[in-house]
Design an enzyme around this catalytic site. Structure first.
Site, short mmCIF file in Angstrom:
data_model
loop_
_atom_site.label_atom_id
_atom_site.label_comp_id
_atom_site.label_asym_id
_atom_site.label_seq_id
_atom_site.Cartn_x
_atom_site.Cartn_y
_atom_site.Cartn_z
N TYR A 1 35.42 46.88 39.75
CA TYR A 1 35.95 45.55 40.09
C TYR A 1 34.91 44.78 40.92
O TYR A 1 34.60 43.61 40.63
CB TYR A 1 37.25 45.74 40.87
CG TYR A 1 37.88 44.50 41.45
CD1 TYR A 1 38.36 43.49 40.63
CD2 TYR A 1 38.03 44.36 42.83
CE1 TYR A 1 38.97 42.37 41.18
CE2 TYR A 1 38.65 43.25 43.38
CZ TYR A 1 39.11 42.25 42.55
OH TYR A 1 39.72 41.15 43.09
N ILE B 1 49.13 36.56 29.48
CA ILE B 1 49.28 37.41 28.29
C ILE B 1 50.73 37.91 28.19
O ILE B 1 51.16 38.42 27.17
CB ILE B 1 48.27 38.58 28.34
CG1 ILE B 1 48.09 39.21 26.96
CG2 ILE B 1 48.65 39.62 29.39
CD1 ILE B 1 46.77 39.92 26.78
N ILE C 1 45.54 39.63 49.58
CA ILE C 1 46.50 38.51 49.68
C ILE C 1 47.92 39.08 49.80
O ILE C 1 48.33 39.90 48.98
CB ILE C 1 46.42 37.59 48.44
CG1 ILE C 1 44.97 37.13 48.19
CG2 ILE C 1 47.36 36.40 48.60
CD1 ILE C 1 44.38 36.22 49.21
N ASP D 1 45.65 35.28 25.72
CA ASP D 1 44.79 36.38 26.16
C ASP D 1 43.53 35.72 26.73
O ASP D 1 42.80 35.02 26.01
CB ASP D 1 44.46 37.25 24.93
CG ASP D 1 43.42 38.32 25.22
OD1 ASP D 1 42.84 38.31 26.32
OD2 ASP D 1 43.20 39.16 24.33
C1 AKB Z 1 42.21 44.46 45.61
O1 AKB Z 1 42.68 45.15 46.51
O2 AKB Z 1 41.65 44.92 44.61
C2 AKB Z 1 42.29 42.95 45.75
C3 AKB Z 1 41.06 42.37 46.37
C4 AKB Z 1 40.76 42.63 47.78
O3 AKB Z 1 40.33 41.69 45.72
N1 AKB Z 1 43.43 42.59 46.51
#
Ligand code: AKB
Length: 314
Positions: A143, A36, A173, A53
């Site tokens: 999340y 985006i 990561i 998007d």
């Molecule tokens: C986060 O910290 O939200 C990410 C994950 C562990 O998916 N790095």
């Protein structure tokens, strides 16, 4: 059949390094980067780049047709910490983009999908040590809720429509080329920059908070590998547990200290501490190792040396 790949969310932490690798393997013209927002000059100049998007299915479809795209890697997402500030936005971005891409695969416009899940699918009631592939999963972040729901959507599209979707539960990561944004594990990237720039770092997690982590080289390697193996090696269509190393902020600081003896760290836990506390300390990735031969290359000390050398050379 030769593949043409579209990466959605290519300007982000994982996307920018994955693009480099994919362009080496498949050829620059066969890897379309999109986001985006603009990416780095090297990302935008090393092959095709499109502003998209990721929640706009028609816009994705137009690019699929323009380049005869056969595979999509969907990396656009809102991560755990930012997701807690914007729960509805996180849900909308993470879910709408996934369903758009899965639908394109269902309608046979593309033949393969990569979508990352996360250790955030686990929650406080999951076993903390060597968390199994299949276990109690009660995530506490929006999340995590979007990732566990996404996993079941992937499995559903595979079972019901034969969609070849593959997924990994990424740990934190760690990279040095592009910084992450909005994650709970981001401290483990920032610490390297602050160690070199200021000689000190204030950590937003407590010193003994252990989390599963992985160096970017290994994450890119796992992503390319799972997409390249034969479909009959993929027995899990929700998402594979994936593991490389586990450490606390104190252990990471001590690894950095080996190279920078004057480096100091202090701790000031904030709202991200509760998120980290709900996640596993370590992950059992036996299925990924057995099914498609996953094996990481980097330990904490090897990664630390590599990152500091690269940042110092910059
Ligand atoms: C986060 O910290 O939200 C990410 C994950 C562990 O998916 N790095």
């Amino acid at each position: 059949m030769s593949q043409t790949i579209l990466v959605l969310g290519a300007s982000g932490q994982i996307g920018s390094e994955l693009i480099e690798k994919l362009r080496t393997i498949y050829g620059s013209t066969h890897v379309v980067a999109s986001d985006i927002r603009n990416g780095s000059p090297s990302l935008m100049n090393s092959g095709p780049f499109e502003i998209i998007d990721a929640t706009d299915k028609e816009a994705i479809f137009a690019i699929v047709k323009k380049y005869n795209v056969t595979q999509i890697y969907l990396l656009a997402a809102m991560l755990s910490a930012t997701g807690e500030k914007f729960p509805q936005k996180a849900w909308d971005l993470n879910m709408t983009s996934l369903l758009a891409v899965l639908d394109l695969a269902k309608d046979k416009h593309i033949n393969q999908v990569f979508w990352p899940s996360s250790i955030a699918v686990f929650g406080a009631t999951s076993p903390k040590i060597h968390t199994p592939q299949k276990t109690i999963m009660e995530p506490s972040t929006v999340y995590g809720i979007s990732k566990i729901s996404g996993e079941f959507w992937c499995n559903y599209y595979h079972e019901k429509y034969g969609v070849d979707v593959r997924s990994l539960r990424y740990p934190g990561i760690i990279s040095w080329k592009t910084k992450p944004g909005g994650g709970t594990t981001d401290y483990a990237v920032d610490i390297f920059f602050k160690a070199l720039e200021q000689g000190s770092f204030e950590c937003f997690l407590s010193e003994d908070t252990c989390l599963p982590m992985m160096y970017m080289e290994d994450a890119v390697h796992a992503t390319v590998q799972i997409m390249q193996v034969n479909a009959n090696q993929i027995n899990i269509r929700t998402s594979y547990n994936l593991s490389a190393m586990n450490f606390t902020p104190k252990e990471l600081a001590s690894a950095i200290h080996q190279h920078l003896p004057n480096f100091t760290i202090s701790y000031k836990p904030d709202y991200r501490q509760a998120i980290a506390d709900s996640w596993p300390d370590s992950i059992d990735d036996t299925k990924a190792r057995e099914d498609w031969g996953w094996s990481p290359n980097y330990t904490l000390s090897k990664m630390t040396k590599d990152i500091l050398e690269n940042l110092q050379a910059q």
